[in-house]
Design an enzyme around this catalytic site. Structure first.
Site, PDB file in Angstrom:
ATOM      1  N   ASN A 130      -6.045   7.139  -4.117  1.00 47.39           N
ATOM      2  CA  ASN A 130      -5.185   7.060  -5.300  1.00 47.39           C
ATOM      3  C   ASN A 130      -3.866   7.811  -5.150  1.00 47.39           C
ATOM      4  OD1 ASN A 130      -8.312   7.559  -6.485  1.00 47.39           O
ATOM      5  ND2 ASN A 130      -7.303   5.623  -6.941  1.00 47.39           N
ATOM      6  N   VAL A 190       1.290   9.004  -7.152  1.00 48.40           N
ATOM      7  CA  VAL A 190      -0.057   9.175  -7.698  1.00 48.40           C
ATOM      8  C   VAL A 190      -0.405   7.990  -8.588  1.00 48.40           C
ATOM      9  CG1 VAL A 190      -1.530  10.656  -9.118  1.00 48.40           C
ATOM     10  CG2 VAL A 190       0.237  11.680  -7.675  1.00 48.40           C
ATOM     11  N   CYS A 191      -1.581   7.430  -8.366  1.00 42.78           N
ATOM     12  CA  CYS A 191      -2.074   6.342  -9.198  1.00 42.78           C
ATOM     13  C   CYS A 191      -3.062   6.927 -10.208  1.00 42.78           C
ATOM     14  CB  CYS A 191      -2.756   5.286  -8.335  1.00 42.78           C
ATOM     15  SG  CYS A 191      -3.336   3.874  -9.288  1.00 42.78           S
ATOM     16  N   LEU A 192      -2.546   7.195 -11.384  1.00 41.37           N
ATOM     17  CA  LEU A 192      -3.356   7.730 -12.475  1.00 41.37           C
ATOM     18  C   LEU A 192      -2.912   6.989 -13.727  1.00 41.37           C
ATOM     19  CD1 LEU A 192      -5.468   9.902 -13.265  1.00 41.37           C
ATOM     20  CD2 LEU A 192      -3.562  11.458 -13.677  1.00 41.37           C
ATOM     21  N   ASP A 229      -8.623   1.099  -7.863  1.00 41.71           N
ATOM     22  CA  ASP A 229      -7.215   1.072  -8.277  1.00 41.71           C
ATOM     23  C   ASP A 229      -6.398   1.908  -7.288  1.00 41.71           C
ATOM     24  OD1 ASP A 229      -4.951   0.585  -9.783  1.00 41.71           O
ATOM     25  OD2 ASP A 229      -5.377   2.150 -11.252  1.00 41.71           O
TER      26      ASP A 229
END
Length: 185
Positions: A106, A113-115, A146
């Site tokens: 992520n 950052v994938c949040l 994701d």
């Protein structure tokens, strides 16, 4: 009521006369700065997270958070995130980057950052504490569904033992595939 107007008028006159003498004026804070100040004063961080202000306490809009996971694949690693908060906060999510190069599904190699709460799920009721806990959660429960780093996500999904080995190798300053990582343990 008239007394209130006189007080306001006197304050305005003092402010103008101070400007003429070169005295410094107090910088007016934006709504975003006020909200951020409140959020930071109410932080309830886990023991494994620390906040710092590299530009000094006068620059609340730019700060760093260090996360040292106490469980999971990333146990004992040190991961530094930079936060840039705009004056539109909380109506706009903070910009968060991972300054530590990390092998993570992520977080890409550039530190993006994938949040979800930093993107489409951001709402003004969320705060800095929520973001920090979200980042912490990425290290305790990385999400291969994701990803930003598709290669790491595929390894996590298909072979968790190899993923664990790759994480340890990267955190010790080794190489995973063609990518070298700095030591972060």
């Amino acid at each position: 009521m008239i007394g209130l107007f006189k007080v306001k008028e006197k304050q305005r006159e003092e402010s103008q006369s101070n400007n003429g003498r070169g005295a410094s004026t107090v910088k007016k804070q934006s709504a975003g700065e006020l909200r951020l100040h409140k959020d930071i004063s109410e932080l309830n961080l886990p023991k494994s997270c620390k906040i710092s202000f590299p530009n000094g306490k006068n620059d609340l809009m730019n700060f760093e958070v260090t996360i040292k996971p106490d469980e999971g694949y990333y146990l004992s690693g040190n991961f530094v995130f930079s936060f840039q908060v705009s004056n539109m906060y909380p109506h706009e999510a903070p910009k968060v980057k991972c300054k530590t190069k990390v092998y993570h599904p992520n977080i890409d190699l550039e530190g993006n950052v994938c949040l979800n709460i930093l993107r489409e799920d951001w709402k003004p009721v969320l705060n800095i504490n929520t973001v920090i806990y979200g980042l912490f959660h990425l290290f305790t429960e990385p999400n291969y569904e994701d990803p930003l780093n598709h290669e790491a996500a595929a390894v996590l999904r298909d072979n968790p033992k190899t993923f664990e080995y790759n994480v340890r190798r990267a955190m010790m300053g080794g190489q995973v595939g063609q990518t070298s990582f700095p030591r972060c343990m």
